[in-house]
Design a protein around this motif. Sequence first.
Motif, mmCIF file in Angstrom:
data_model
loop_
_atom_site.group_PDB
_atom_site.id
_atom_site.type_symbol
_atom_site.label_atom_id
_atom_site.label_comp_id
_atom_site.label_asym_id
_atom_site.label_seq_id
_atom_site.Cartn_x
_atom_site.Cartn_y
_atom_site.Cartn_z
ATOM 1 N N LEU A 1 17.495 3.486 1.194
ATOM 2 C CA LEU A 1 17.427 3.335 -0.271
ATOM 3 C C LEU A 1 18.357 2.268 -0.850
ATOM 4 C CD1 LEU A 1 17.024 6.890 -1.879
ATOM 5 C CD2 LEU A 1 15.314 5.080 -1.643
ATOM 6 N N ALA B 1 7.773 6.450 9.333
ATOM 7 C CA ALA B 1 8.630 7.063 10.353
ATOM 8 C C ALA B 1 7.769 7.647 11.468
ATOM 9 C CB ALA B 1 9.491 8.156 9.723
ATOM 10 N N ILE C 1 -0.901 -1.053 -4.373
ATOM 11 C CA ILE C 1 -2.136 -0.261 -4.347
ATOM 12 C C ILE C 1 -1.754 1.189 -4.080
ATOM 13 C CG2 ILE C 1 -4.363 0.069 -3.206
ATOM 14 C CD1 ILE C 1 -4.095 -2.999 -2.499
ATOM 15 N N PRO D 1 -3.094 5.418 -5.325
ATOM 16 C CA PRO D 1 -4.114 6.164 -6.074
ATOM 17 C C PRO D 1 -3.687 6.539 -7.480
ATOM 18 C CG PRO D 1 -3.603 7.256 -3.980
ATOM 19 C CD PRO D 1 -2.694 6.096 -4.090
ATOM 20 N N SER D 2 -2.395 6.772 -7.684
ATOM 21 C CA SER D 2 -1.962 7.191 -9.025
ATOM 22 C C SER D 2 -2.094 6.048 -10.027
ATOM 23 C CB SER D 2 -0.498 7.649 -8.987
ATOM 24 O OG SER D 2 0.350 6.521 -8.807
ATOM 25 N N MET E 1 10.759 4.615 -1.381
ATOM 26 C CA MET E 1 11.310 3.599 -0.473
ATOM 27 C C MET E 1 10.797 2.196 -0.777
ATOM 28 S SD MET E 1 13.564 3.345 1.778
ATOM 29 C CE MET E 1 13.960 1.723 1.224
ATOM 30 N N ALA E 2 9.462 2.043 -0.841
ATOM 31 C CA ALA E 2 8.934 0.704 -1.136
ATOM 32 C C ALA E 2 9.383 0.268 -2.532
ATOM 33 C CB ALA E 2 7.415 0.694 -1.020
ATOM 34 N N ILE F 1 -5.811 6.733 5.263
ATOM 35 C CA ILE F 1 -5.770 5.392 4.678
ATOM 36 C C ILE F 1 -6.318 4.308 5.617
ATOM 37 C CG2 ILE F 1 -4.124 3.603 3.890
ATOM 38 C CD1 ILE F 1 -2.500 5.921 2.619
ATOM 39 N N PHE G 1 3.380 4.377 2.500
ATOM 40 C CA PHE G 1 2.970 5.764 2.232
ATOM 41 C C PHE G 1 3.543 6.675 3.318
ATOM 42 C CE2 PHE G 1 -0.362 3.191 4.202
ATOM 43 C CZ PHE G 1 -0.488 3.825 5.425
ATOM 44 N N MET H 1 12.620 0.151 9.265
ATOM 45 C CA MET H 1 13.063 1.500 8.868
ATOM 46 C C MET H 1 14.187 1.315 7.833
ATOM 47 S SD MET H 1 12.233 4.582 9.121
ATOM 48 C CE MET H 1 10.875 4.119 10.180
ATOM 49 N N PRO H 2 13.793 1.011 6.592
ATOM 50 C CA PRO H 2 14.785 0.652 5.568
ATOM 51 C C PRO H 2 15.505 1.882 5.013
ATOM 52 C CG PRO H 2 12.584 0.682 4.622
ATOM 53 C CD PRO H 2 12.420 1.017 6.074
ATOM 54 N N VAL I 1 0.863 -1.189 0.000
ATOM 55 C CA VAL I 1 0.000 0.000 0.000
ATOM 56 C C VAL I 1 0.898 1.237 0.000
ATOM 57 C CG1 VAL I 1 -1.855 1.222 1.186
ATOM 58 C CG2 VAL I 1 -1.767 -1.285 1.244
ATOM 59 N N GLY I 2 0.984 1.872 -1.157
ATOM 60 C CA GLY I 2 1.966 2.941 -1.380
ATOM 61 C C GLY I 2 3.270 2.310 -1.836
HETATM 62 N N1 LIG Z 1 12.517 7.713 1.398
HETATM 63 C C1 LIG Z 1 13.265 7.052 2.281
HETATM 64 O O1 LIG Z 1 14.503 6.949 2.142
HETATM 65 C C2 LIG Z 1 12.622 6.407 3.471
HETATM 66 C C3 LIG Z 1 11.261 6.461 3.681
HETATM 67 N N2 LIG Z 1 10.684 5.816 4.752
HETATM 68 C C4 LIG Z 1 9.227 5.844 4.916
HETATM 69 O O2 LIG Z 1 8.649 5.368 3.720
HETATM 70 C C5 LIG Z 1 7.375 5.962 3.546
HETATM 71 C C6 LIG Z 1 7.239 6.472 2.115
HETATM 72 O O3 LIG Z 1 8.230 7.435 1.864
HETATM 73 P P1 LIG Z 1 8.720 7.686 0.368
HETATM 74 O O4 LIG Z 1 8.787 6.407 -0.379
HETATM 75 O O5 LIG Z 1 9.928 8.509 0.505
HETATM 76 O O6 LIG Z 1 7.511 8.558 -0.185
HETATM 77 P P2 LIG Z 1 6.951 8.669 -1.677
HETATM 78 O O7 LIG Z 1 6.187 9.947 -1.712
HETATM 79 O O8 LIG Z 1 8.028 8.444 -2.672
HETATM 80 O O9 LIG Z 1 5.919 7.449 -1.788
HETATM 81 C C7 LIG Z 1 4.664 7.474 -1.157
HETATM 82 C C8 LIG Z 1 3.740 6.501 -1.849
HETATM 83 O O10 LIG Z 1 2.468 6.545 -1.182
HETATM 84 C C9 LIG Z 1 1.470 6.505 -2.174
HETATM 85 N N3 LIG Z 1 0.207 7.007 -1.655
HETATM 86 C C10 LIG Z 1 -0.180 8.297 -1.474
HETATM 87 N N4 LIG Z 1 -1.471 8.318 -1.036
HETATM 88 C C11 LIG Z 1 -1.872 7.019 -0.935
HETATM 89 C C12 LIG Z 1 -3.094 6.392 -0.570
HETATM 90 N N5 LIG Z 1 -4.148 7.103 -0.204
HETATM 91 N N6 LIG Z 1 -3.139 5.040 -0.597
HETATM 92 C C13 LIG Z 1 -2.062 4.306 -0.960
HETATM 93 N N7 LIG Z 1 -0.885 4.852 -1.328
HETATM 94 C C14 LIG Z 1 -0.804 6.188 -1.310
HETATM 95 C C15 LIG Z 1 2.044 7.324 -3.319
HETATM 96 O O11 LIG Z 1 1.376 7.028 -4.527
HETATM 97 C C16 LIG Z 1 3.477 6.798 -3.319
HETATM 98 O O12 LIG Z 1 3.537 5.574 -4.042
HETATM 99 C C17 LIG Z 1 7.241 7.041 4.619
HETATM 100 O O13 LIG Z 1 6.372 6.587 5.608
HETATM 101 C C18 LIG Z 1 8.641 7.223 5.159
HETATM 102 O O14 LIG Z 1 8.646 7.537 6.525
HETATM 103 C C19 LIG Z 1 11.423 5.094 5.647
HETATM 104 C C20 LIG Z 1 12.769 4.998 5.494
HETATM 105 C C21 LIG Z 1 13.484 5.682 4.438
#
Ligand SMILES: NC(=O)C1=CN([C@@H]2O[C@H](COP(=O)(O)OP(=O)(O)OC[C@H]3O[C@@H](n4cnc5c(N)ncnc54)[C@H](O)[C@@H]3O)[C@@H](O)[C@H]2O)C=CC1
Length: 269
Positions: free
Chosen positions: A117, A93, A38, A40-41, A17-18, A74, A66, A114-115, A12-13
């Motif tokens: 990149l 986070a 899953i 929205p885009s 990162m994912a 969500i 997300f 807490m992965p 979901v999202g």
């Molecule tokens: N970017 C990083 O290096 C790290 C990020 N995180 C965690 O990972 C999570 C995501 O961060 P990023 O990947 O950087 O953000 P991102 O903005 O690149 O990805 C967010 C994702 O959530 C999706 N999304 C938005 N609204 C949604 C909804 N209503 N239902 C389902 N999906 C939805 C978006 O389409 C997108 O795929 C955060 O919680 C962050 O704390 C944790 C460790 C490292």
Amino acid sequence: MTAAIPVPAWLVGCGNMAGAMVDGWRASAVDFSNVAVIRPSGAPVESIRTLTDYPDQQPRFVMLGFKPQKLDEIAPRLEPHIESDTIIVSMLAGITASILRQRFPNARAIIRIMPNLPVAQRQGVIPLYSEDRDDQACDAVEGLMGLLGLAPWCEHEDQIAAIGAISASGPAYFARFAEAIGRAGVTHGLSSTLAHSIAAQTLIGTGAFAAATGESMGEVARRVASPKGTTEQGLAVLDGPEGLQPLVDRMLGAALKRVEELAEAARRN
Ligand SMILES: NC(=O)C1=CN([C@@H]2O[C@H](COP(=O)(O)OP(=O)(O)OC[C@H]3O[C@@H](n4cnc5c(N)ncnc54)[C@H](O)[C@@H]3O)[C@@H](O)[C@H]2O)C=CC1
Ligand SMILES: O=C(O)[C@@H]1CCC=N1
């Protein structure tokens, strides 16, 4: 045999990162045939079915990928799909296990990660934490995270934030330092392209050198800094009372304060 994602599985999202985790799992030949992204885009993810809404299905594995600020939007729609067989893995986070348990009371197990990149290259750090004593679920998730790099269990939840402040945010910090060195190179007459590319290559090469030799970063620095040489003078600036350590301490402190703020905002809702 490689570790398997319990299926049906929902991611979901799936952004930066994912998406990096998916890349690492793909390189590990993980089977995505009963996995859905899953978001929205609906933007496609290579070799994984992408949906814009939850299918009529009870997933056995749900990974929350997300932004933490989206949890309250969500969770109410996701929660009815979560059953006593569902393992939830969260990378949000600041969002604690107890906040997640409150949003998803029926989940079989909730596991925080807490992965970072470099999981995309299977060179990541992925700390894990759970308050649910479910060995099978923990082993399954540990197996999946172990494909992506170093995956240590945290005894206390605070360690997720502390490790995350170093390793999850770390790629940004090391990248910024390399950028600053590149800019300094421009000041000393190098072209921007050359200065930034050699700074980046030096970061990459230092990591590769340390990995290959097994030397600590302290040992690597000592090896470079010849007594009475040039590097020693540069390190003396970094090591001074107004140097790098107090700056890094403030940097980590600011990030950890934000972790608390995110948790507090989620607790209020
Ligand atoms: N970017 C990083 O290096 C790290 C990020 N995180 C965690 O990972 C999570 C995501 O961060 P990023 O990947 O950087 O953000 P991102 O903005 O690149 O990805 C967010 C994702 O959530 C999706 N999304 C938005 N609204 C949604 C909804 N209503 N239902 C389902 N999906 C939805 C978006 O389409 C997108 O795929 C955060 O919680 C962050 O704390 C944790 C460790 C490292
Ligand atoms: O900056 C953030 O909030 C996320 C969590 C750690 C790294 N990126």
